[in-house]
Design an enzyme around this catalytic site. Sequence first.
Site: not given
Length: 301
Positions: A192, A194, A226
């Site tokens: 991922k 960010r 979340g």
Amino acid sequence: MNSPKIFAGSSNPNLAKEISRRSKIPLGQIEIGRFSDTEIDVWVKDEVNNSDVFIIQSNSAPVNDNIIELALIADAVKRSGAHKITAVIPYLGYSRKEKQTRPGEPISAKVVADLITASGINKVVCIDLHADAIVGFFNVPVIYLSALEVLGDRIKKEKHKGLIVVSPDVGGVKRARNFATILNAPLAVIEKHRQVATRDKIEVLSISGEVTGDTAIIIDDVISTGGTIIESAHALKEKGVKEVIVCATHGVFAGNAFENLGKSEIDKIFVTDTIAKDIKSSKIEQVTVAGLIADCLKKEI
Ligand code: R5P
């Protein structure tokens, strides 16, 4: 030596009560109030001279107040002659900032560890830190617990077939591998990204491992906005996964998390009660770490 006592800070009194009930270590009396300028005032009413004292306090919201409150309680019991002071910190605030991602940033987890130890505590108990290295930020012994077994036991009750455990980021691979071992399941890893500027915006770059058609169990240390698990669940469902379940130790649920998780493709979420939270979603179930902590404290007295 006098008998041991547990003192509850204001962050998680129900967890403290349950730990006291299970460990049979009595809850001491404490008054926590405010001066009119909002400063916190603490009064430990019980005699603690020559006692082992356990202070239960998560650094959850209001994070800064709860950190200071913990430090004030520690100072109060130290000045009253406590024999040993153990800070039980089920959720350690600021632990996601355990390294610099760009020059000019603090290492906030180290600052918080220093603040807490400076208040006179002799030992720390904490659970599933964002990074294991944070244990070394404390200049006192740390008992490092994991809620993975507690969460794993809850998942096993569901009797799923064809499980795959998924780490939602590369940093969580060790945790996910341990969870995969507990559940006897294969492992997949999401890469991922960010965005530094927006802090909370998440982008899934890739998924490694064969995930098509399985029930995926994402395991993470914390759910805050979340964003991580919502994007991960979306990527997994796009790959053909039928059901996405999330397990996380700490349920921060910041901002619109409940609403966003409700609308998401996640089917079920299990978090522990390290953070006291009014759970506003039928998708989310809390499992308690009171037994885990109580067993640990019983070995300490
Ligand atoms: C990050 O590396 C952590 O392990 C969590 O995945 C993250 O902090 C969760 O935050 P959010 O729910 O805001 O995406």
